[in-house]
Scaffold this motif. Structure first.
Motif, PDB file in Angstrom:
ATOM      1  N   ILE A 239       0.838  -1.440   0.013  1.00 59.69           N
ATOM      2  CA  ILE A 239       0.177   0.211   0.147  1.00 59.69           C
ATOM      3  C   ILE A 239       0.949   1.263  -0.257  1.00 59.69           C
ATOM      4  O   ILE A 239       0.639   1.816  -0.917  1.00 59.69           O
ATOM      5  N   PHE A 240       2.431   1.593   0.575  1.00 65.50           N
ATOM      6  CA  PHE A 240       2.634   2.516   1.777  1.00 65.50           C
ATOM      7  C   PHE A 240       3.294   2.874   0.143  1.00 65.50           C
ATOM      8  O   PHE A 240       4.175   4.089  -0.382  1.00 65.50           O
ATOM      9  N   LEU A 241       4.265   1.900  -0.059  1.00 66.84           N
ATOM     10  CA  LEU A 241       5.551   1.909  -1.070  1.00 66.84           C
ATOM     11  C   LEU A 241       5.554   2.550  -2.326  1.00 66.84           C
ATOM     12  O   LEU A 241       6.064   3.698  -3.084  1.00 66.84           O
ATOM     13  N   PRO A 242       4.582   2.086  -3.236  1.00 72.76           N
ATOM     14  CA  PRO A 242       3.703   2.932  -4.591  1.00 72.76           C
ATOM     15  C   PRO A 242       3.752   4.610  -3.859  1.00 72.76           C
ATOM     16  O   PRO A 242       3.754   5.548  -4.895  1.00 72.76           O
ATOM     17  N   VAL A 243       3.055   5.087  -2.649  1.00 71.76           N
ATOM     18  CA  VAL A 243       3.071   6.104  -2.239  1.00 71.76           C
ATOM     19  C   VAL A 243       4.156   6.905  -2.338  1.00 71.76           C
ATOM     20  O   VAL A 243       4.569   8.090  -2.290  1.00 71.76           O
ATOM     21  N   LEU A 244       5.031   6.349  -1.548  1.00 71.21           N
ATOM     22  CA  LEU A 244       6.575   6.960  -1.072  1.00 71.21           C
ATOM     23  C   LEU A 244       7.081   7.450  -2.387  1.00 71.21           C
ATOM     24  O   LEU A 244       7.495   8.311  -2.276  1.00 71.21           O
ATOM     25  N   ARG A 245       7.305   6.440  -3.067  1.00 68.73           N
ATOM     26  CA  ARG A 245       8.149   6.434  -4.357  1.00 68.73           C
ATOM     27  C   ARG A 245       7.575   7.757  -4.931  1.00 68.73           C
ATOM     28  O   ARG A 245       8.144   8.294  -5.832  1.00 68.73           O
ATOM     29  N   ALA A 246       6.365   7.513  -5.808  1.00 70.51           N
ATOM     30  CA  ALA A 246       5.405   8.234  -5.912  1.00 70.51           C
ATOM     31  C   ALA A 246       5.434   9.870  -5.685  1.00 70.51           C
ATOM     32  O   ALA A 246       6.094  10.804  -6.559  1.00 70.51           O
ATOM     33  N   ASP A 247       5.315  10.074  -4.360  1.00 70.85           N
ATOM     34  CA  ASP A 247       5.807  11.800  -3.357  1.00 70.85           C
ATOM     35  C   ASP A 247       6.847  11.860  -4.119  1.00 70.85           C
ATOM     36  O   ASP A 247       7.278  12.571  -3.912  1.00 70.85           O
ATOM     37  N   PHE A 248       7.973  11.039  -3.379  1.00 67.02           N
ATOM     38  CA  PHE A 248       9.780  11.054  -3.445  1.00 67.02           C
ATOM     39  C   PHE A 248       9.547  11.378  -4.902  1.00 67.02           C
ATOM     40  O   PHE A 248      10.902  12.385  -5.728  1.00 67.02           O
ATOM     41  N   ARG A 249       9.171  10.984  -5.875  1.00 64.39           N
ATOM     42  CA  ARG A 249       9.192  11.779  -7.741  1.00 64.39           C
ATOM     43  C   ARG A 249       8.682  12.846  -7.457  1.00 64.39           C
ATOM     44  O   ARG A 249       9.544  13.510  -8.548  1.00 64.39           O
ATOM     45  N   LEU A 250       7.653  13.100  -6.947  1.00 63.63           N
ATOM     46  CA  LEU A 250       6.970  14.721  -7.361  1.00 63.63           C
ATOM     47  C   LEU A 250       8.300  15.433  -7.005  1.00 63.63           C
ATOM     48  O   LEU A 250       8.296  16.910  -6.868  1.00 63.63           O
ATOM     49  N   VAL A 251       9.025  15.127  -5.223  1.00 60.12           N
ATOM     50  CA  VAL A 251       9.827  15.867  -4.823  1.00 60.12           C
ATOM     51  C   VAL A 251      11.158  16.431  -5.405  1.00 60.12           C
ATOM     52  O   VAL A 251      11.678  17.261  -6.233  1.00 60.12           O
ATOM     53  N   GLU A 252      11.354  15.374  -6.199  1.00 62.19           N
ATOM     54  CA  GLU A 252      13.206  15.468  -7.023  1.00 62.19           C
ATOM     55  C   GLU A 252      12.655  15.574  -8.026  1.00 62.19           C
ATOM     56  O   GLU A 252      13.890  16.469  -9.068  1.00 62.19           O
ATOM     57  N   THR A 253      12.225  15.777  -8.684  1.00 66.75           N
ATOM     58  CA  THR A 253      11.897  16.085  -9.949  1.00 66.75           C
ATOM     59  C   THR A 253      11.021  17.581 -10.595  1.00 66.75           C
ATOM     60  O   THR A 253      10.833  18.454 -11.686  1.00 66.75           O
ATOM     61  N   TYR A 254      10.802  18.283  -8.814  1.00 68.21           N
ATOM     62  CA  TYR A 254      10.599  19.559  -9.202  1.00 68.21           C
ATOM     63  C   TYR A 254      11.612  20.760  -9.444  1.00 68.21           C
ATOM     64  O   TYR A 254      12.656  20.495  -8.424  1.00 68.21           O
ATOM     65  N   GLU A 255      11.203  21.627 -10.357  1.00 66.36           N
ATOM     66  CA  GLU A 255      11.840  22.872 -10.597  1.00 66.36           C
ATOM     67  C   GLU A 255      11.231  24.455 -10.317  1.00 66.36           C
ATOM     68  O   GLU A 255      10.667  24.374 -10.485  1.00 66.36           O
ATOM     69  N   TYR A 256      12.480  24.859  -9.789  1.00 68.97           N
ATOM     70  CA  TYR A 256      12.174  25.784  -8.915  1.00 68.97           C
ATOM     71  C   TYR A 256      11.987  26.895 -10.158  1.00 68.97           C
ATOM     72  O   TYR A 256      13.355  26.873 -11.235  1.00 68.97           O
ATOM     73  N   ILE A 257      11.195  27.411 -10.081  1.00 71.71           N
ATOM     74  CA  ILE A 257      10.944  29.047 -11.088  1.00 71.71           C
ATOM     75  C   ILE A 257      11.011  30.467 -10.414  1.00 71.71           C
ATOM     76  O   ILE A 257       9.851  30.372  -9.679  1.00 71.71           O
ATOM     77  N   PRO A 258      11.704  30.686 -10.735  1.00 72.10           N
ATOM     78  CA  PRO A 258      12.032  32.299  -9.603  1.00 72.10           C
ATOM     79  C   PRO A 258      10.858  33.154  -9.833  1.00 72.10           C
ATOM     80  O   PRO A 258       9.790  33.373 -11.847  1.00 72.10           O
ATOM     81  N   ARG A 259       9.727  33.493  -9.183  1.00 70.81           N
ATOM     82  CA  ARG A 259       8.664  34.281  -9.458  1.00 70.81           C
ATOM     83  C   ARG A 259       9.008  35.925  -8.666  1.00 70.81           C
ATOM     84  O   ARG A 259       9.303  35.910  -7.756  1.00 70.81           O
ATOM     85  N   LEU A 260       7.511  36.885  -9.052  1.00 68.33           N
ATOM     86  CA  LEU A 260       7.688  37.713  -8.093  1.00 68.33           C
ATOM     87  C   LEU A 260       7.558  37.696  -6.781  1.00 68.33           C
ATOM     88  O   LEU A 260       6.442  36.359  -6.499  1.00 68.33           O
TER      89      LEU A 260
END
Length: 242
Positions: free
Chosen positions: A148-169
């Protein structure tokens, strides 16, 4: 006043179940359930941070349709989603939050130094997760819970690790930044949140590590109760965050 709460990686709305009983006198805790878990477990995991923010905005606006003021709280991954959601609120001129609380999360421009783990084999991935203290070995030892939890953790870490910060005001909303006293994030990384708001920003430490409120939510819920009561009772004066 409503407090919308977003979970950390691997978590669900159930993390905040105990918080509901701790708020009173006009403050309502509203846990937000992300896709792929809890009552929304049949929904596909997010492909990226923007998709997560869009989903959260839809839920926020459905709950905020009555016009009640609200605040937004996110811990770790939840803080990243909260930041992106707040930008969508501002860009679309939606009802604004009275306060955004970022917990256990450095400023979004801080460059990640950790190696990506979301694509690693199960054994190595679980080992790294346990080392972070994000979950217990007992959970992974149970095959049903692991499924149950392994797919959730893997998906969440993918979300965090592929995040790209975009500068904004900077956003025009006041921030409250909270982290544990033994948290890995430095003062500079936490103080960096001041660059992302044109309003007040306060940085605080509570006893503990990254998961400082697990097992004892009283310090953080008391702090939030105090802050939100001030906002609710003195909305015309404004929030003084320092």
């Amino acid at each position: 006043m409503k407090l919308f709460c977003l979970p950390y990686a691997g978590g669900s709305a159930n993390l905040y179940a105990a918080w509901r009983r701790r708020f009173q006198a006009g403050i309502t805790c509203v846990p937000i359930e992300l896709a792929g878990r809890g009552i929304r477990r049949r929904l596909s995991f997010y492909e990226g941070m923007n998709e997560a923010a869009e989903d959260v905005i839809e839920q926020l606006m459905s709950h905020a349709a009555d016009g009640e003021p609200y605040a937004l709280f996110g811990h770790s991954m939840g803080g990243m989603i909260a930041y992106e959601a707040a930008h969508l609120v501002h860009e679309r001129r939606l009802p604004p939050p009275q306060l955004v609380i970022f917990s256990g999360r450095p400023a979004p421009h801080v460059v990640r130094s950790d190696a990506d783990i979301h694509g690693q084999p199960d054994a190595e991935f679980m080992k790294r997760i346990e080392e972070m203290g994000a979950t217990s070995a007992e959970l992974f030892a149970d095959s049903q819970l692991r499924a149950i939890f392994l797919p959730v953790l893997r998906a969440d870490f993918r979300l965090v690790e592929t995040y790209e910060y975009i500068p904004r005001l900077p956003l025009p909303y006041p921030f409250l930044v909270v982290a544990g006293t033994t948290e890995r994030w430095s003062e500079e990384e936490l103080e960096g949140w001041r660059l992302h708001t044109s309003a007040a920003c306060r940085v605080m430490r509570l006893e503990g590590g990254h998961f400082y409120w697990n097992g004892n939510p009283e310090p953080i819920t008391s702090l939030l109760m105090e802050e939100l009561q001030q906002l609710r009772l003195h909305a015309n004066i404004g929030w003084e965050g320092g």
